[in-house]
Design an enzyme around this catalytic site. Structure first.
Site, PDB file in Angstrom:
ATOM      1  N   SER A 205       0.810  -1.220   0.000  1.00 15.45           N
ATOM      2  CA  SER A 205       0.000   0.000   0.000  1.00 15.45           C
ATOM      3  C   SER A 205       0.842   1.269   0.000  1.00 15.45           C
ATOM      4  CB  SER A 205      -0.931   0.002   1.212  1.00 15.45           C
ATOM      5  OG  SER A 205      -0.183  -0.025   2.418  1.00 15.45           O
ATOM      6  N   ASP A 235       1.117  -8.972 -10.004  1.00 19.29           N
ATOM      7  CA  ASP A 235       1.137  -9.276 -11.432  1.00 19.29           C
ATOM      8  C   ASP A 235       0.540  -8.129 -12.242  1.00 19.29           C
ATOM      9  OD1 ASP A 235       2.263 -11.760 -10.949  1.00 19.29           O
ATOM     10  OD2 ASP A 235       0.331 -12.780 -10.870  1.00 19.29           O
TER      11      ASP A 235
END
Length: 285
Positions: A205, A235
């Site tokens: 984050s 990904d």
């Protein structure tokens, strides 16, 4: 439009949601279950395509009940599948447990991905014509090395996401132009990453940081969203980064951090990858 070729894995993800992940020897009740096409290679290919790149996929599925669905998810996303082969035996699968906080545990069984050992003439031609070769380590390392060497010989940038982490040969490190790792992977790989001219470390984050060949670092802050499931976020980050790498690291990082954050707002891997329009809307804010 950047031209990306992904040499990598494609799996069927078996996703179970729970309030908390079980301790060793413990049984807990699940809250839900879903079959979601995934695999690091396929996820990154779809992410690069949705972020605006032209993408071709080199990989393998088995001859089981999952094979057609795995192929279709790439086709539906607009990823080229002319180099996707079908091999005898099972397709790759991943057993994923997602807890109430959106964190996950994953077990990957390679299946057909483990049998992707030969790159034929068509594969090599596709790599040579691409702007970026994007690889991971859910297929045999020798296959990754062969692809990277061919890319390097033809001026194609080599981007490796060295996950799952394993010891890499000196030859493979020497063939990599860009590495994308998370904090845990960076700690495990240590000084080996010094051999790579461009390294991007994701910070969850908190965003990501880029280190260039001159040693100067460029941080990019995280994008705040309501997290549902972190599966596939890395990904998605990597695919979006590859799609915009030719625009420079600062722009590529912005796209990657935004796409990765959006991927955490939905359940699943390939099903959570945002479109270019969604990424652009959040970027504009």
């Amino acid at each position: 439009m950047a031209r990306i070729v992904v040499v990598g894995s494609i799996n069927m993800d078996l996703v179970t949601t729970v309030k908390r992940r079980p301790e060793p020897g413990e049984t807990v009740s699940g809250a839900g279950f879903a079959l979601v096409p995934g695999g690091k290679g396929a996820n990154q290919a779809i992410a690069a395509r949705r972020a605006g790149a032209e993408v071709g996929f080199i990989g393998a599925v088995g001859d089981d009940v999952f094979a057609d669905e795995l192929r279709h998810v790439l086709v539906d996303a607009g990823v080229g599948v002319s180099r996707l082969r079908r091999l005898p035996g099972p397709s790759g699968v991943a057993a994923i447990v997602v807890d109430g906080g959106g964190e996950n545990s994953i077990i990957v069984v390679g299946g057909a991905n483990s049998r992707l050992t030969v790159l034929d003439r068509g594969d090599l031609e596709a790599i040579a014509e691409a702007d970026v070769l994007l690889c991971q380590l859910e297929i045999p390392q020798q296959t990754v090395l062969n692809a990277a060497r061919h890319a390097r010989a033809h001026g194609t940038a080599v981007l490796l996401n060295p996950s799952p982490v394993q010891e890499l040969s000196d030859q493979l490190w020497a063939a990599i132009d860009i590495a994308v790792v998370n904090e845990g992977e960076a700690a495990q790989l240590g000084t080996a990453l010094d051999a790579v001219p461009n390294v991007i470390t994701t910070l969850g984050s908190d965003g990501a940081v880029y280190r260039g060949p001159d040693g100067i670092t460029l941080p990019h802050p995280g994008v705040r969203v309501e997290v549902v499931d972190t599966t596939g976020a890395g990904d998605t980050f990597t695919g979006a980064l590859a799609a915009h790498w030719d625009e420079g690291p600062e722009i590529a990082l912005a796209w990657a951090c935004t796409a990765g954050a959006l991927a955490t707002t939905k359940l699943g891997a390939s099903t959570s990858i945002p479109t270019r329009n969604a990424i652009e809307r959040l970027l504009s804010r």
